[in-house]
Scaffold this active site. Structure first.
Site, mmCIF file in Angstrom:
data_model
loop_
_atom_site.group_PDB
_atom_site.id
_atom_site.type_symbol
_atom_site.label_atom_id
_atom_site.label_comp_id
_atom_site.label_asym_id
_atom_site.label_seq_id
_atom_site.Cartn_x
_atom_site.Cartn_y
_atom_site.Cartn_z
ATOM 1 N N LYS A 140 -29.773 64.106 40.712
ATOM 2 C CA LYS A 140 -29.092 62.809 40.661
ATOM 3 C C LYS A 140 -28.577 62.319 42.011
ATOM 4 O O LYS A 140 -28.203 61.152 42.137
ATOM 5 C CB LYS A 140 -27.956 62.861 39.644
ATOM 6 C CG LYS A 140 -28.434 62.982 38.217
ATOM 7 C CD LYS A 140 -29.246 61.760 37.822
ATOM 8 C CE LYS A 140 -29.628 61.807 36.350
ATOM 9 N NZ LYS A 140 -30.301 60.583 35.932
ATOM 10 N N SER A 179 -31.532 71.624 30.820
ATOM 11 C CA SER A 179 -32.613 70.626 30.847
ATOM 12 C C SER A 179 -33.821 71.194 31.593
ATOM 13 O O SER A 179 -34.967 70.909 31.239
ATOM 14 C CB SER A 179 -32.139 69.316 31.478
ATOM 15 O OG SER A 179 -31.982 69.441 32.868
#
Lengths: 92, 348
Positions: B68, B285
């Site tokens: 991110k 994830s």
């Protein structure tokens, strides 16, 4: 008087969209069985094949994590608050 | 009297000279991107055809600890370019963690305050890291998940719309652009153009969209495979079950070659398996993405599969990911590897 169960968004498809439902029982496991009777499909989302609480599901009894109480055997009484909370928030 | 170290001081003349070697970063933002690609060899040993290789893009090496950092920086840069982000503004967004960490870090580096709305059940480590960067955390109802955080963030902005700059990672095309400009080219370069399949989880969709677009622009034959939780009720922090979520504006499913569901239990098992085979502690994830990458790789006669690991696992040590992991032993590996067999039908 039954217990009050707070239902997270991902499970409200089983409760006709309701975020809060009623259930009866003497233990959390009983409450889950009663929830399954009233809202078929819920039990499988909460318990794994061996009948244990799924790792990513947290259940709070009057604000206390049942993993730190007596897990699924934790005793409940009339008027208790039970909250089902996914372990994570989803999305980044 | 304080001791001084002359060697650390610059003379006025030196202030105008380039004294920092180019290989050294001059600020934390310079460390974003250019993450390593690691071949996943031990976990896949004996399971793949000789012409198939699997590589993991280790986004945990970004300074904020996750993929991110890339969109956070790119969206802030675009805000500065357009003037939407300017002195006096506060950066605000809804996030369950990694984007929050990235925005908090970018905010510090650029000199802007940051406020982040997240569901109260986001991992404690991530909240602490965000606070350590000096950002403000606003908690939303944990029963409402990330969608609840999105809605609360909207309310906060509506109360004082002129005060905030919202990168809006779910609808800001510069989220995907960050990956088109950096992640995609890096993978292309690191595989010398040999990548055949790219696998990544869907959170906002930015990673899979932007990286996928770049790779397809270089070779339209590259297959883009997205990974999502198998049920709205899941434990895969960072991933979204699209059918039951507010669909991000930047997510365009028609651009994907496939979207594969993964159970939380499988993803957790893969996290444990990666730890005990590759020596890599990753987040859930990444575990989910690796389940799909492995099954995909087992389905191929030849190919170069790149799977993106969004972060490392150290931010999840307090979460349910680690409930019951003590009972997980290396012997379990054979059992779970059988479970993650080749896809029975040609998904791609």
């Amino acid at each position: 008087m039954p217990v009050r169960v707070r239902v997270p968004t991902p499970l409200r498809r089983f409760t006709a969209g309701s975020g809060e439902v009623s259930a009866v029982g003497d233990s959390i496991r009983d409450v889950i069985e009663d929830l399954e009777h009233r809202h078929p499909g819920l039990r499988e989302r909460l318990l794994d094949e061996s009948g244990e609480l799924r790792r990513f599901v947290n259940i709070y009894l009057n604000g206390d994590d049942i993993r730190f109480l007596d897990r699924l055997s934790s005793r409940v009484k009339d008027g208790d608050d039970v909250s089902i909370v996914p372990a994570i928030a989803g999305g980044k | 009297m304080a001791t001084t170290f002359p060697s650390c001081q610059r003379s006025p003349a030196e202030n105008n000279k380039e004294t920092v070697p180019v290989e050294r970063a001059r600020g934390v933002l310079d460390l974003i991107g250019n993450t390593p690609l690691l071949e996943v060899r031990r976990l896949t040993e004996g399971l793949l055809n000789p012409g198939v290789r699997v590589f993991a893009k280790l986004e945990g090496f970004n300074p904020g600890g996750s993929v991110k950092d890339r969109p956070a920086l790119r969206m802030a840069q675009e805000g500065l370019r357009t003037g939407e982000l300017r002195p006096g503004k506060v950066i605000v967004d809804s996030t369950s963690g990694n984007t929050g960490i990235a925005l908090a870090m970018v905010g510090v580096a650029l000199g802007y305050p940051v406020e982040l709305v997240m569901a109260a059940n986001a991992s404690r480590e991530r909240m602490r890291i965000i606070e350590a960067f000096g950002a403000k955390v606003i908690l939303s109802d944990p029963l409402e998940g990330s969608d609840g955080a999105i809605l609360l963030c909207r309310e906060i902005i509506e109360r004082a719309p002129d005060r905030y700059f919202k990168p809006d990672q779910y609808n800001n095309e510069f989220n995907a652009m960050a990956h088109f400009e950096t992640t995609g080219p890096e993978i292309w370069r690191q595989t010398e153009g040999r990548v055949t399949h790219f696998v990544a989880g869907i959170g906002t969709g930015g990673t899979v969209m932007g990286t996928g677009r770049y790779l397809k622009s270089q070779n339209p034959g590259v297959k883009i495979i997205a990974v999502e939780p198998d049920d709205p009720m899941h434990g895969l922090e960072g991933l979204k079950h699209m059918a039951s979520s507010i669909v991000p504006g930047i997510y365009h499913e028609e651009e994907l070659d496939a979207k594969i569901p993964v159970s939380t239990e499988d993803a957790y098992d893969m996290v444990y398996a990666l730890g005990q085979t590759e020596g890599l502690l990753v987040g859930q994830s990444a575990g989910a993405a690796m389940v799909v990458a492995l099954r995909l790789a087992r389905s191929l006669k030849e190919g170069c599969v790149v799977v993106l690991f969004a972060d490392f696992g150290d931010k999840y040590l307090s979460t349910n990911l680690w409930i019951g992991w003590q009972s997980w032993r290396r012997e379990r590996l054979d059992q779970v590897l059988r479970k993650w067999n080749a896809f029975s039908n040609a998904i791609i």
